[in-house]
Motif scaffolding. Structure first.
Motif, PDB file in Angstrom:
ATOM      1  N   ASP A   1       5.254  13.379   4.229  1.00 21.01           N
ATOM      2  CA  ASP A   1       5.787  12.014   4.278  1.00 21.01           C
ATOM      3  C   ASP A   1       4.819  11.037   3.616  1.00 21.01           C
ATOM      4  O   ASP A   1       3.661  10.939   4.024  1.00 21.01           O
ATOM      5  N   TYR A   2       5.308  10.323   2.619  1.00 18.00           N
ATOM      6  CA  TYR A   2       4.548   9.246   1.990  1.00 18.00           C
ATOM      7  C   TYR A   2       4.807   7.958   2.769  1.00 18.00           C
ATOM      8  O   TYR A   2       5.939   7.690   3.183  1.00 18.00           O
ATOM      9  N   MET A   3       3.766   7.170   2.954  1.00 12.13           N
ATOM     10  CA  MET A   3       3.888   5.926   3.700  1.00 12.13           C
ATOM     11  C   MET A   3       3.756   4.738   2.756  1.00 12.13           C
ATOM     12  O   MET A   3       2.793   4.643   1.987  1.00 12.13           O
ATOM     13  N   MET A   4       4.732   3.822   2.814  1.00 17.53           N
ATOM     14  CA  MET A   4       4.721   2.595   2.025  1.00 17.53           C
ATOM     15  C   MET A   4       4.732   1.415   2.983  1.00 17.53           C
ATOM     16  O   MET A   4       5.635   1.310   3.817  1.00 17.53           O
ATOM     17  N   CYS A   5       3.740   0.551   2.871  1.00 16.11           N
ATOM     18  CA  CYS A   5       3.613  -0.581   3.790  1.00 16.11           C
ATOM     19  C   CYS A   5       3.675  -1.899   3.020  1.00 16.11           C
ATOM     20  O   CYS A   5       3.036  -2.041   1.966  1.00 16.11           O
ATOM     21  N   PHE A   6       4.441  -2.839   3.557  1.00 20.49           N
ATOM     22  CA  PHE A   6       4.533  -4.192   3.020  1.00 20.49           C
ATOM     23  C   PHE A   6       3.954  -5.135   4.068  1.00 20.49           C
ATOM     24  O   PHE A   6       4.414  -5.153   5.210  1.00 20.49           O
ATOM     25  N   ASP A   7       2.977  -5.912   3.657  1.00 22.36           N
ATOM     26  CA  ASP A   7       2.212  -6.736   4.606  1.00 22.36           C
ATOM     27  C   ASP A   7       2.375  -8.209   4.255  1.00 22.36           C
ATOM     28  O   ASP A   7       2.067  -8.637   3.141  1.00 22.36           O
ATOM     29  N   ASN A   8       2.878  -8.981   5.219  1.00 20.24           N
ATOM     30  CA  ASN A   8       3.027 -10.425   5.062  1.00 20.24           C
ATOM     31  C   ASN A   8       2.203 -11.167   6.108  1.00 20.24           C
ATOM     32  O   ASN A   8       2.504 -12.301   6.470  1.00 20.24           O
ATOM     33  N   SER A   9       1.142 -10.512   6.591  1.00 20.88           N
ATOM     34  CA  SER A   9       0.328 -11.108   7.651  1.00 20.88           C
ATOM     35  C   SER A   9      -0.480 -12.302   7.165  1.00 20.88           C
ATOM     36  O   SER A   9      -0.927 -13.116   7.975  1.00 20.88           O
TER      37      SER A   9
ATOM     38  N   THR B   1       0.848  -1.192   0.000  1.00 26.09           N
ATOM     39  CA  THR B   1       0.000   0.000   0.000  1.00 26.09           C
ATOM     40  C   THR B   1       0.885   1.244   0.000  1.00 26.09           C
ATOM     41  O   THR B   1       1.961   1.251   0.606  1.00 26.09           O
ATOM     42  N   LEU B   2       0.407   2.285  -0.681  1.00 27.00           N
ATOM     43  CA  LEU B   2       1.096   3.574  -0.740  1.00 27.00           C
ATOM     44  C   LEU B   2       0.093   4.653  -0.368  1.00 27.00           C
ATOM     45  O   LEU B   2      -0.968   4.760  -0.994  1.00 27.00           O
ATOM     46  N   VAL B   3       0.429   5.448   0.651  1.00 27.12           N
ATOM     47  CA  VAL B   3      -0.483   6.455   1.184  1.00 27.12           C
ATOM     48  C   VAL B   3       0.178   7.820   1.087  1.00 27.12           C
ATOM     49  O   VAL B   3       1.363   7.977   1.407  1.00 27.12           O
ATOM     50  N   SER B   4      -0.578   8.828   0.650  1.00 33.53           N
ATOM     51  CA  SER B   4      -0.070  10.185   0.505  1.00 33.53           C
ATOM     52  C   SER B   4       0.046  10.864   1.867  1.00 33.53           C
ATOM     53  O   SER B   4      -0.510  10.381   2.861  1.00 33.53           O
ATOM     54  N   PRO B   5       0.740  12.021   1.936  1.00 36.88           N
ATOM     55  CA  PRO B   5       0.835  12.737   3.219  1.00 36.88           C
ATOM     56  C   PRO B   5      -0.521  13.155   3.786  1.00 36.88           C
ATOM     57  O   PRO B   5      -0.655  13.321   4.998  1.00 36.88           O
TER      58      PRO B   5
ATOM     59  N   VAL C   1       4.391   8.634  -8.624  1.00 40.65           N
ATOM     60  CA  VAL C   1       3.580   9.710  -8.057  1.00 40.65           C
ATOM     61  C   VAL C   1       4.093  11.019  -8.628  1.00 40.65           C
ATOM     62  O   VAL C   1       5.249  11.396  -8.408  1.00 40.65           O
ATOM     63  N   GLU C   2       3.227  11.731  -9.373  1.00 41.04           N
ATOM     64  CA  GLU C   2       3.645  12.961 -10.030  1.00 41.04           C
ATOM     65  C   GLU C   2       2.447  13.891 -10.225  1.00 41.04           C
ATOM     66  O   GLU C   2       1.460  13.471 -10.823  1.00 41.04           O
TER      67      GLU C   2
ATOM     68  N   GLY D   1      -3.125  11.287   3.740  1.00 41.08           N
ATOM     69  CA  GLY D   1      -3.846  10.084   4.133  1.00 41.08           C
ATOM     70  C   GLY D   1      -4.651   9.446   3.025  1.00 41.08           C
ATOM     71  O   GLY D   1      -5.466   8.556   3.289  1.00 41.08           O
ATOM     72  N   VAL D   2      -4.440   9.870   1.779  1.00 41.72           N
ATOM     73  CA  VAL D   2      -5.161   9.297   0.637  1.00 41.72           C
ATOM     74  C   VAL D   2      -4.461   8.011   0.202  1.00 41.72           C
ATOM     75  O   VAL D   2      -3.235   7.994   0.007  1.00 41.72           O
ATOM     76  N   MET D   3      -5.231   6.938   0.034  1.00 39.40           N
ATOM     77  CA  MET D   3      -4.678   5.660  -0.409  1.00 39.40           C
ATOM     78  C   MET D   3      -4.431   5.725  -1.917  1.00 39.40           C
ATOM     79  O   MET D   3      -5.359   5.733  -2.720  1.00 39.40           O
ATOM     80  N   LEU D   4      -3.165   5.793  -2.318  1.00 37.98           N
ATOM     81  CA  LEU D   4      -2.813   5.917  -3.730  1.00 37.98           C
ATOM     82  C   LEU D   4      -2.718   4.561  -4.427  1.00 37.98           C
ATOM     83  O   LEU D   4      -3.126   4.420  -5.579  1.00 37.98           O
ATOM     84  N   VAL D   5      -2.163   3.564  -3.741  1.00 35.82           N
ATOM     85  CA  VAL D   5      -1.966   2.242  -4.341  1.00 35.82           C
ATOM     86  C   VAL D   5      -2.319   1.190  -3.298  1.00 35.82           C
ATOM     87  O   VAL D   5      -1.928   1.299  -2.126  1.00 35.82           O
ATOM     88  N   THR D   6      -3.069   0.180  -3.730  1.00 34.51           N
ATOM     89  CA  THR D   6      -3.356  -0.986  -2.891  1.00 34.51           C
ATOM     90  C   THR D   6      -3.232  -2.234  -3.751  1.00 34.51           C
ATOM     91  O   THR D   6      -3.965  -2.391  -4.725  1.00 34.51           O
ATOM     92  N   GLU D   7      -2.289  -3.107  -3.401  1.00 34.76           N
ATOM     93  CA  GLU D   7      -2.067  -4.347  -4.155  1.00 34.76           C
ATOM     94  C   GLU D   7      -2.017  -5.527  -3.190  1.00 34.76           C
ATOM     95  O   GLU D   7      -1.510  -5.397  -2.073  1.00 34.76           O
ATOM     96  N   PHE D   8      -2.525  -6.650  -3.653  1.00 37.15           N
ATOM     97  CA  PHE D   8      -2.581  -7.844  -2.822  1.00 37.15           C
ATOM     98  C   PHE D   8      -1.860  -8.998  -3.515  1.00 37.15           C
ATOM     99  O   PHE D   8      -2.061  -9.234  -4.708  1.00 37.15           O
TER     100      PHE D   8
END
Length: 223
Positions: A98-106, A69-73, A91-92, A75-82
């Motif tokens: 601060d952009y937030m990038m999360c990697f989930d292996n749950s 997931t990629l979230v803008s400063p 992003v342009e 709080g907008v969800m820009l990318v969600t992949e599963f």
């Protein structure tokens, strides 16, 4: 492959969420190990009106997949992949913050994942230093040298060198993923080859034993 972060990178591992903070908007590449059942997030500071490219690859681990997931400063969800093995997102223009990038292996309860990702920043035209070269040399000192042509040639060379470095980094990540996959397949082939060999040896001994028992029975009947 270098397993350490390049650039200013701080990593905190804490349960159940790990947060990593980048402090400078510069090109960065990073490889990390994501344990099973865990999520890790990275924060990258960005400036206004820039271009940011995020590329990631899963180069190790069963399934070769991860949620991203990629979230803008704001709080907008820009990318969600599963359950993806790789991805490239741009992003342009970027926003300040601060952009937030999360990697989930749950979703995985056993297999950990080895993940490589890279951040590439490109400034938009119109930066404050566009005329810095011209300011260094007075017009009467230029003579027949076209300073603008020299500047454009150097900038073009710099851009091509940066693209070459980025392509080599991506190719190294692909090579690492293919090598891990080949090593995993080799282990499976060795295991099943050993199983098949054991079965063949066992069957051969059983056949010899049965033939020997058959001949022994015939000799006893004749006597």
């Amino acid at each position: 492959m270098d397993m350490a972060a390049r650039g200013s990178l701080a990593l905190w591992l804490c349960l159940p969420l790990a947060v990593v903070a980048f402090t400078q908007p510069q090109d960065t590449e990073f490889t990390f190990l994501l344990p099973a059942g865990r999520q890790e997030c990275f924060f990258q500071a960005a400036m206004h009106n820039n271009s940011m490219e995020v590329e990631y690859q899963v180069i190790g681990g069963a399934g070769m997949d991860v949620d991203f997931t990629l979230v803008s400063p704001r709080g907008v969800m820009l990318v969600t992949e599963f359950r993806k093995s790789d991805g490239v997102h741009t992003v342009e223009p970027t926003e300040d913050g601060d952009y937030m990038m999360c990697f989930d292996n749950s979703f995985s309860t056993i297999s950990e994942k080895l993940i490589f990702f890279e951040l590439i920043f490109d400034s938009q035209p119109g930066e404050e230093d566009t005329d810095s070269w011209s300011e260094m040399v007075a017009p009467e000192e230029m003579l027949d040298i076209k300073l603008e042509d020299i500047k454009e040639a150097i900038e073009a060379m710099k851009t091509r060198l940066e693209k070459s470095i980025q392509m080599q980094t991506v190719l190294r990540a692909f090579e690492a993923r293919d090598r891990n996959l080949q090593e995993t397949n080799l282990q499976r082939v060795d295991f099943w080859s050993a199983v098949n060999l054991s079965v063949l040896v066992t069957v051969a001994f059983l056949q010899l034993y049965m033939l020997k028992s058959l001949f022994d029975d015939k000799r006893k009947v004749r006597t």
